[in-house]
Write a protein that holds these residues in place. Structure first.
Motif, mmCIF file in Angstrom:
data_model
loop_
_atom_site.group_PDB
_atom_site.id
_atom_site.type_symbol
_atom_site.label_atom_id
_atom_site.label_comp_id
_atom_site.label_asym_id
_atom_site.label_seq_id
_atom_site.Cartn_x
_atom_site.Cartn_y
_atom_site.Cartn_z
ATOM 1 N N ALA A 10 1.091 -1.417 -0.143
ATOM 2 C CA ALA A 10 0.114 0.087 -0.029
ATOM 3 C C ALA A 10 0.550 1.133 -0.214
ATOM 4 N N GLY A 11 1.961 1.210 0.252
ATOM 5 C CA GLY A 11 2.854 2.093 0.888
ATOM 6 C C GLY A 11 3.304 2.555 -0.704
ATOM 7 N N VAL A 12 3.780 1.923 -1.113
ATOM 8 C CA VAL A 12 4.807 1.830 -2.685
ATOM 9 C C VAL A 12 3.571 2.440 -3.550
ATOM 10 N N PHE A 13 2.821 0.981 -3.343
ATOM 11 C CA PHE A 13 0.959 1.586 -4.007
ATOM 12 C C PHE A 13 0.928 3.538 -4.611
ATOM 13 N N PHE A 14 -0.055 3.792 -3.005
ATOM 14 C CA PHE A 14 -0.203 4.791 -2.997
ATOM 15 C C PHE A 14 1.047 6.263 -2.657
ATOM 16 N N SER A 15 1.829 6.093 -3.906
ATOM 17 C CA SER A 15 2.841 6.907 -4.033
ATOM 18 C C SER A 15 2.539 7.824 -5.266
ATOM 19 N N GLY A 16 3.363 9.160 -5.038
ATOM 20 C CA GLY A 16 3.070 9.546 -5.845
ATOM 21 C C GLY A 16 2.106 9.911 -6.968
ATOM 22 N N SER A 17 1.695 9.946 -8.016
ATOM 23 C CA SER A 17 0.256 9.658 -9.015
ATOM 24 C C SER A 17 -0.905 9.385 -8.350
ATOM 25 N N GLN A 18 -0.299 7.880 -7.941
ATOM 26 C CA GLN A 18 -1.505 7.158 -7.352
ATOM 27 C C GLN A 18 -2.362 8.250 -6.489
ATOM 28 N N LYS A 19 -1.527 9.030 -5.146
ATOM 29 C CA LYS A 19 -1.817 9.235 -3.832
ATOM 30 C C LYS A 19 -2.535 10.310 -4.433
ATOM 31 N N GLU A 20 -2.148 11.361 -5.535
ATOM 32 C CA GLU A 20 -2.665 12.314 -5.588
ATOM 33 C C GLU A 20 -3.638 12.494 -6.030
ATOM 34 N N ALA A 21 -3.671 11.114 -6.759
ATOM 35 C CA ALA A 21 -5.022 10.803 -7.689
ATOM 36 C C ALA A 21 -6.468 10.596 -6.425
ATOM 37 N N PHE A 22 -5.558 9.498 -5.609
ATOM 38 C CA PHE A 22 -6.828 9.300 -4.883
ATOM 39 C C PHE A 22 -7.738 10.329 -4.189
ATOM 40 N N GLN A 23 -6.184 11.333 -3.352
ATOM 41 C CA GLN A 23 -6.220 12.431 -2.526
ATOM 42 C C GLN A 23 -7.740 13.916 -3.435
ATOM 43 N N ALA A 24 -7.607 13.498 -4.670
ATOM 44 C CA ALA A 24 -7.917 14.860 -5.710
ATOM 45 C C ALA A 24 -9.421 14.150 -5.269
ATOM 46 N N MET A 25 -9.266 13.287 -5.825
ATOM 47 C CA MET A 25 -10.915 12.336 -5.436
ATOM 48 C C MET A 25 -11.812 12.878 -4.524
ATOM 49 N N PHE A 26 -11.076 12.054 -3.268
ATOM 50 C CA PHE A 26 -11.608 12.087 -1.923
ATOM 51 C C PHE A 26 -11.821 13.804 -1.443
ATOM 52 N N ALA A 27 -10.518 14.368 -1.678
ATOM 53 C CA ALA A 27 -11.244 16.378 -0.986
ATOM 54 C C ALA A 27 -12.068 16.259 -2.111
ATOM 55 N N ARG A 28 -13.042 16.005 -2.961
ATOM 56 C CA ARG A 28 -14.371 16.455 -3.911
ATOM 57 C C ARG A 28 -14.962 15.736 -3.565
ATOM 58 N N TYR A 29 -14.758 14.357 -3.020
ATOM 59 C CA TYR A 29 -16.046 14.214 -2.435
ATOM 60 C C TYR A 29 -16.600 14.628 -1.377
ATOM 61 N N VAL A 30 -15.015 14.639 0.089
ATOM 62 C CA VAL A 30 -15.273 15.434 1.492
ATOM 63 C C VAL A 30 -16.071 16.628 0.642
#
Length: 169
Positions: A136-156
């Motif tokens: 998870a630490g490797v997968f959710f780094s860089g652009s993967q993490k940024e994409a998740f954060q952007a999507m969930f920030a819009r949701y919040v």
């Protein structure tokens, strides 16, 4: 806080600097109070802050020690006017910022997004009986993490918007 005279009191350069610093401190304090849940994320009016906290304390205006007491002594009517003018400037600026900025919820959004990512990863790891979070630490780094954060920030922010609309009903 109100000034005793009808004209704006002229502040010194050092006093103006203290006002600017207090505004930035007040913004951070409001963000922190929203992130901890003491102030709802839907509050956009400075006066409503008083329903949840002592809003007069934002920006360090009520601290017994420090710059405000040094720069704004209150031993005469003129000094009291200067203090009130400065405090009003801080509170007016915080009120405008609160009304016009989704930045007020930045810490809350950041916390909720991080909690969501951690909960999602934990759910997957528990379901797969994975004992370490290395992948998870490797997968959710860089652009993967940024994409998740952007999507969930819009949701919040969408949820907060819906909360505000429901409060308006």
């Amino acid at each position: 806080m109100e000034s005793n005279n009808d004209q704006r009191t002229v502040l010194t350069e050092e006093q103006d600097g203290a006002v600017a610093q207090s505004i930035e401190l007040g913004k951070r304090q409001i963000q922190q109070e929203i992130a901890t849940g003491r102030i709802p994320p839907t509050v956009t009016d400075f006066a409503r802050l008083h329903d949840f906290v002592d809003a007069n304390e934002f920006g360090g205006l009520c601290e017994d020690e420090g710059e405000w007491n040094r720069l704004f002594p209150r031993t005469s009517a003129a000094e009291e006017d200067a203090f009130c003018e400065a405090a009003n400037r801080v509170q007016e600026a915080l009120g405008k910022w609160l009304a016009a900025s989704v930045e007020r919820n930045a810490l809350l959004v950041e916390k909720l997004v991080e909690d969501a990512l951690n909960a999602a990863c934990l759910s997957v790891q528990d379901g797969l009986k994975v004992s370490a979070g290395d992948v998870a630490g490797v997968f959710f780094s860089g652009s993967q993490k940024e994409a998740f954060q952007a999507m969930f920030a819009r949701y919040v922010l969408c949820e907060i918007s819906w909360m505000a609309e429901e409060e308006g009903d």
